[in-house]
Design a protein around this motif. Structure first.
Motif, PDB file in Angstrom:
ATOM      1  N   PRO A  22      -9.978  -4.152  -3.466  1.00  0.00           N
ATOM      2  CA  PRO A  22      -8.990  -3.683  -2.679  1.00  0.00           C
ATOM      3  C   PRO A  22      -7.814  -4.687  -2.211  1.00  0.00           C
ATOM      4  CG  PRO A  22     -11.246  -5.193  -2.370  1.00  0.00           C
ATOM      5  CD  PRO A  22     -10.652  -4.364  -3.291  1.00  0.00           C
ATOM      6  N   GLN A  34      -6.401  -0.268  -2.153  1.00  0.00           N
ATOM      7  CA  GLN A  34      -7.018  -0.978  -1.246  1.00  0.00           C
ATOM      8  C   GLN A  34      -7.610   0.278  -0.638  1.00  0.00           C
ATOM      9  OE1 GLN A  34      -6.253  -3.594   0.035  1.00  0.00           O
ATOM     10  NE2 GLN A  34      -8.081  -3.968   1.338  1.00  0.00           N
ATOM     11  N   ALA A  62       0.520  -0.950   0.160  1.00  0.00           N
ATOM     12  CA  ALA A  62      -0.262   0.011  -0.026  1.00  0.00           C
ATOM     13  C   ALA A  62       0.899   1.122   0.335  1.00  0.00           C
ATOM     14  CB  ALA A  62      -0.836   0.016   0.779  1.00  0.00           C
TER      15      ALA A  62
END
Length: 561
Positions: free
Chosen positions: A220, A198, A192
């Protein structure tokens, strides 16, 4: 030269990481306290009470195998239902319809067997609920199934006589809580930070410089990508897998994912040595796997960077991402086919024939060059049984491994498990090559077309999941046939290996004498590598000679197909 130095650093970090993780895993499966126990012990005990599980009750091999099969069948039914009904379920902001029956069948089998073969494009054909509650859950529990079986087989080979193989439900739960979940959180956060999305928000609509509307998929992704690599699952959130900039945006994200693919399989080698109370045994298996991995990596690297005069190529960059280049693409290709991962950061269909040959051999021998989480270790122990048997024949002694006799039952089961691989690849490939509905999936004629078929069927039976990009995997023939091969490749190995482990675990351990064949030195490592090469690779030599070998030979002679 900088590629080779990078490979050395990668191997050093991987070995150190696997060694460190093995200590934690050994304590976890022995139900000992770990630094994670204060967090996860209450969850583990609560789950056992809720499910009515007695974690301290050890199972025999039949009960263990039955638990594996029942759990996996339940997972298949649940995932199939989610995929078929996703259009009517929540968390579907883009309004994606349910999957057709044959594709849902193929996809559910694929994820339950840890194959993650994808005959669809994730961002276009799966809702967020299907990605999270369906695929991501199976990424955890299918990996945990392989880890549990791996630990059970180790107990059979190394444990006390009559102690059983452990408890499947406890082993699977501990695999998720203490190993897969914490590592996935760390890797997901790193990804991330590197730019992997996400979010539960839908696709973004952007206007291009030409004024057209562009749909940019997101979702996600970071959470699923973390476990898809750590669990050697491999199924991408996006259609082009880890070549997509939202799955693998930077060199750092690439290296973290590549290490994640092999980390747990490497750790299993060292867990084996610790549980055998002779760490040299683990190092011997690691050395055999490591030698084969390095040889394959060097061949792929040479094939992609060595140049080909007939095609006018220096470094082969076709089908590769500029941000990774040929060196990191070769490393990923070696790792993803050595492990039963199957994710890609470059298109394997565009690799040189020699590179494709290595990728196919990695899968054809049963994904035992580190292999899947748990599965690579018990797959290699299959070859260990056969290697020790051959050694016994050569010296005229009853073969033994870790003090236990390898007799007719164990050798027969090992050969049955081994033969499932060539049967699935060669018989399945031969049938497909003669059926018009199957041949419609092949993009190219000649040797490369044969390579497409061999790669696909090797990938399915080896539970790898990657494919040559030109192969049309979404036809009803292929979704059905490849789905059945995934089942064969998974359970025709698991059940015999659990039976072998149960048989060995019931035997008295013999004392080591001067006549005992040592299974921890260079001689045994060499014998094990030769056993894999002779029984595994050479079994497929005739058909490989008609595919990638013929194609590479033609290129070397100045011709192309």
């Amino acid at each position: 030269m900088h590629d080779l130095l990078g490979y050395l650093l990668f191997c050093a970090v991987l070995t150190a990481g696997g060694w460190a993780l093995a200590g934690l895993m050994t304590r976890v499966y022995a139900a000992e306290r770990t630094p994670l126990s204060p967090v996860f012990d209450p969850l583990e005990r609560g789950f056992y009470r809720l499910a009515g599980i007695r974690a301290d009750v050890s199972q025999g091999w039949k009960a263990y195998a039955l638990a594996v099969l029942v759990f996996n069948l339940t997972g298949f039914v649940a995932l199939y239902a989610i995929l078929r009904l996703q259009g009517a379920l929540p968390l579907n902001p883009d309004g994606i319809a349910g999957m057709p029956a044959d594709l849902a069948f193929n996809t559910a089998i694929s994820f339950v067997t840890n194959t993650n073969w994808q005959a669809y494009s994730g961002e276009a054909q799966l809702s967020y609920l299907a990605q999270m509650a369906g695929l991501t859950v199976q990424n955890f529990v299918s990996a945990a199934t392989g880890m549990a079986v791996g630990i059970a087989v180790i107990r059979g080979f190394t444990g006390e006589r009559g102690a059983g193989l452990g408890n499947f439900w406890a082993d699977m739960t501990r695999s998720v809580l203490y190993v897969l979940m914490p590592l996935s959180v760390v890797v997901a956060l790193v990804l991330a930070v590197q730019g992997v999305p996400q979010t539960l928000l839908g696709a973004v609509h952007a206007t291009t410089v030409e004024g057209a509307d562009q749909v940019i998929a997101r979702g996600p992704a970071a959470a699923q990508i973390a476990i898809k690599q750590l669990g050697t699952n491999g199924g991408g959130f996006f259609g082009v897998n880890s070549a997509h900039p939202f799955e693998n945006p930077t060199v750092l994200s690439n290296m973290v994912q590549c290490l994640s693919i092999l980390l747990i399989p490497v750790a299993f080698c060292f867990v084996f040595g610790r549980m055998a109370q002779d760490r040299r045994q683990g190092w011997a298996i690691f050395a055999a796997m490591g030698v084969m991995f390095v040889l394959g990596l060097v061949v792929i690297w040479w094939g992609e960077t060595g140049g080909t005069a007939v095609l006018g190529l220096g470094t082969n960059m076709e089908g590769k991402e500029q941000r990774f280049g040929a060196g990191l693409s070769a490393l990923w290709a070696a790792a993803t086919t050595a492990a039963s991962n199957g994710s890609v950061n470059a298109m394997h269909d565009s690799f040189m024939p020699l590179s494709g040959l290595v990728e196919m051999v990695n899968m054809m021998i049963g994904e035992v060059v580190f292999g899947g989480v748990g599965a690579g270790l018990y797959g290699m122990l299959l070859y260990v049984v056969l290697a020790v048997f051959l050694a016994g024949l050569m010296v005229g002694r009853t073969p033994e491994y870790l003090g236990r006799k390898i007799e007719a039952r164990e050798v027969t089961l090992a050969m049955l498990a081994f033969l499932s691989m060539p049967f699935g690849i060669l018989a399945g490939g031969a049938i497909s090559a003669s059926v018009p509905a199957a041949l419609a999936s092949v993009q190219e004629a000649g040797p490369h077309g044969l390579s497409e078929i061999l790669y696909a069927y090797s990938s399915a039976i080896g539970n790898n999941g990657s494919a040559f990009g030109g192969f049309g995997a979404a036809t009803q023939w292929q979704t059905t046939t490849l789905g059945l091969l995934m089942l064969l490749g998974r359970y025709a190995i698991i059940v015999p290996m659990l039976s072998i482990a149960g048989s060995l675990g019931a035997k008295q351990r013999a004392a080591v004498t001067s006549g005992t064949f040592p299974t921890h030195g260079p001689l045994f490592v060499t014998l094990l590598i030769l056993t894999v090469a002779i029984l595994g690779a050479l079994t497929f030599f005739p058909v490989l000679a008609l595919g990638p070998i013929a194609e590479q030979t033609a290129l070397a002679a100045g011709h192309s197909f």
